[in-house]
Scaffold this active site. Sequence first.
Site, PDB file in Angstrom:
ATOM      1  N   HIS A  12       0.830  -1.208   0.000  1.00 34.57           N
ATOM      2  CA  HIS A  12       0.000   0.000   0.000  1.00 34.57           C
ATOM      3  C   HIS A  12       0.862   1.255   0.000  1.00 34.57           C
ATOM      4  O   HIS A  12       2.102   1.196   0.005  1.00 34.57           O
ATOM      5  CB  HIS A  12      -0.962  -0.004   1.191  1.00 34.57           C
TER       6      HIS A  12
ATOM      7  N   CYS B 270       3.373  -4.850   6.529  1.00 36.32           N
ATOM      8  CA  CYS B 270       3.088  -4.676   5.102  1.00 36.32           C
ATOM      9  C   CYS B 270       4.328  -4.188   4.364  1.00 36.32           C
ATOM     10  O   CYS B 270       5.369  -3.935   4.952  1.00 36.32           O
ATOM     11  CB  CYS B 270       1.945  -3.681   4.911  1.00 36.32           C
TER      12      CYS B 270
END
Length: 487
Positions: A154, A162
């Site tokens: 992202h 992430c």
Amino acid sequence: MINRSLVRALVTSAALAGAGALLASCNGDDISLANNAKANQPVPPKLIADMTAKDMDLQSPILVRLFKQEAELEIWKQDRSGRFALLKTYPICRWSGDLGPKVREGDRQAPEGFYAISPAQMNPQSAYYLSFNTGYPNAFDKALGRTGSQLMVHGDCSSRGCYAMTDEQIAEIYSLGRESFFGGQKSFQLQAYPFKMTPMNMAKHRNNPNMPFWKMIKEGNDHFEVTKQEPKVDFCEKKYVFDAAKPPNATRDLVFDASAKCPAYVIPDEVADAVREKQATDLAETARLIAKGTPVARANTGIDGGMHRVFAARVPEASTGLSEPGDGSSLSLMARAPGTVPSHVNPPKAPSDNLLMGTPEPPKLAAAPAPTPAAAPTRVANAAPPAQNDGFFSNLARKVGIGGAADATASTPPSKPKVEAKQTAPRPEAAAPKTTAPKHDSKQAAARPPLRSSVSDTPASAKDNQVAGSAPIVPPNSFDSRFGAVK
């Protein structure tokens, strides 16, 4: 010739106008995706020019590779010969955890392994500008009892399990994935590695407890390197199996179960031989480097993840953490950061307490293990997407009759197939988990952020501890999400 974007817009408009009753039943995500300006930003002209120069089509299949230590994300794209070629390398703004696979919910580890990204995993309303779900845990992870959810690639340069890019970078990456789906690709493969699988890195990390797992996923890396095709991925006996095909006399299709015994499968000689040759060369070079006295990689205590140095150089008092430049990286001498680094970025700590993982071994040649047969016919894998709504791309394809077929790639007919010898790979040891507070991604952001310009158009000057053009400090409640899972 009518512009491709105009054609797609006309097709979409026709679908919206002519399928009123059907669209009434579409879920909110489909509608938001259709009207979401962030998710529909065009591929930058410079990137399209690069595709043309490399004999690639805008909507041909893509493949993504991630490397933690080098903090790089690679986009590979299929050219008109049917092989994948490197299109662009993006520096990763932030990743969290340590080198090694994700093991449990909340350990801050970013996943390592092979994952399939379907249209349903694309998130146009992420709280982190745009994102896509990695698909962790896959069948292999589940067979080992590993837990965790909503692990993303992202924007926002902020990570708790992430891989975080800048908003401008994720806009480009998202657009490339979107176009591949419009071209008919059912899912694109994500390959996540601790580092580039070179003999030098294998030698430096030889004492790491994750080495059995890394050797296993290196086989998939080797399949891709020698064929330049997306390896087909299956799981059995709690291990990865690449490019497996049924024996010539088999009457039934292969059935794989990550926790069950592997079925008998075959591989074509040309692929197996090429992989075996590469592995033998790599093993010999690794042994030579160890014998030469290559030091063991250091264990950096108290450091959470890494950041590419092109970003760290522009954040006050920042460190690259566990990231270090790779050999011959084209990103090492970049003149400016590719995108806006937000003022709330939390860079990794500087290595202040470096301890050797182990005493360097005396120079000696390591015995090479028995070569592992490589795998079967190369083709684009169509891994089953997660059990969730197909999303806008899939629904639109069904309604207007586009993009329904799996992408075709050049494959080599098997020659002299042979039955794969059954070998049970050692169960990879998990990296020591770290605990931390959860962070959530969302398909419904608290407020719609403004569009960001293309990476190539972003200035990179610092002022008042904030890169020019960066977003203001975001309140914590803006990171609340509909996904709502600890990573």
